[in-house]
Design an enzyme around this catalytic site. Structure first.
Site, short mmCIF file in Angstrom:
data_model
loop_
_atom_site.label_atom_id
_atom_site.label_comp_id
_atom_site.label_asym_id
_atom_site.label_seq_id
_atom_site.Cartn_x
_atom_site.Cartn_y
_atom_site.Cartn_z
N GLY A 167 -3.41 3.79 -2.27
CA GLY A 167 -3.37 2.81 -3.34
C GLY A 167 -3.01 1.46 -2.75
N CYS A 225 0.84 -1.20 0.00
CA CYS A 225 0.00 0.00 0.00
C CYS A 225 0.87 1.25 0.00
CB CYS A 225 -0.87 0.05 1.25
SG CYS A 225 -1.69 -1.47 1.66
N ASP A 226 0.26 2.35 -0.43
CA ASP A 226 0.90 3.65 -0.27
C ASP A 226 -0.19 4.70 -0.13
OD1 ASP A 226 3.85 4.79 -0.60
OD2 ASP A 226 2.40 6.30 -1.27
N THR A 227 0.03 5.65 0.76
CA THR A 227 -0.95 6.71 1.01
C THR A 227 -0.32 8.06 0.74
OG1 THR A 227 -2.04 5.38 2.72
CG2 THR A 227 -2.46 7.74 2.76
#
Length: 195
Positions: free
Chosen positions: A109, A72-74
């Site tokens: 994401g 994930c990446d924020t």
């Protein structure tokens, strides 16, 4: 479940949120993710998915038929700019100052990956901050040291209690993992790869 779920993340918040889904999982080291490049020409809303896939790509050779990888990446987007993790206290104060009295978008994401199949999605949440005094910002930055957080704040911390007026969308997404959507996507993914 006869599959092994692996979380590729350094974030303690993501680990705790995933635990809340009552699933067993392992953690794989993502220390190589300190420098996460992305093409400057892609739309801002596509950046988190790009970075989640980038993180997942580091583990492609470790995946087998029984492993499901979650990466994930924020990011935080305000006034058409990505507000990343602050470099120091002064940067954190400046970033929080830029968020005041307006809304910003938190986008996470997610990449779910097996040996042969990959699924990506993103979740967006609108967050509305009220105006904070310089003393309040100083207090938060000096006490909570939000240097590992996109947008220089953690909504689950003091600043979320006193500064956030409204959230449209997933609260957990603002923390870094849209668990409501992830739960459904994981069930669907497991069914797909179990056929």
């Amino acid at each position: 479940m006869d599959k092994k779920l692996v979380l590729a993340s350094k974030s303690p918040r993501r680990r705790n949120l995933l635990k809340g889904l009552d699933v067993d999982f392992e953690i794989w080291d993502t220390s190589h993710d300190d420098d996460e490049p992305f093409p400057q020409n892609i739309p801002l809303h596509d950046v988190p998915v790009y970075l989640a896939r980038y993180k997942a790509s580091h583990f492609a050779d470790r995946l087998d038929a029984k492993t499901i990888l979650l990466a994930c990446d924020t990011i935080v987007v305000c006034c058409n700019q990505i507000l990343g993790k602050p470099k120091d206290e002064a940067d954190a104060r400046q970033i929080i100052g830029a968020l005041q009295n307006k809304s910003h978008t938190v986008i996470t994401g997610v990449c779910i990956k097996s040996k042969d199949i990959e699924r990506v999605f993103s979740v967006s949440t609108e967050v509305y901050f009220k105006r904070l005094s310089p003393e309040q910002i100083d207090y938060y930055v000096s006490k909570y040291k939000p240097f590992d957080k996109a947008g220089a704040y953690g909504v689950q911390e003091w600043i979320g209690y006193v500064g956030v007026e409204r959230i449209d969308g997933s609260y957990y997404n603002v923390m870094g993992l849209p668990v409501e959507t992830l739960h459904d996507q994981l069930i669907s993914f497991i069914k797909l790869i179990s056929k």
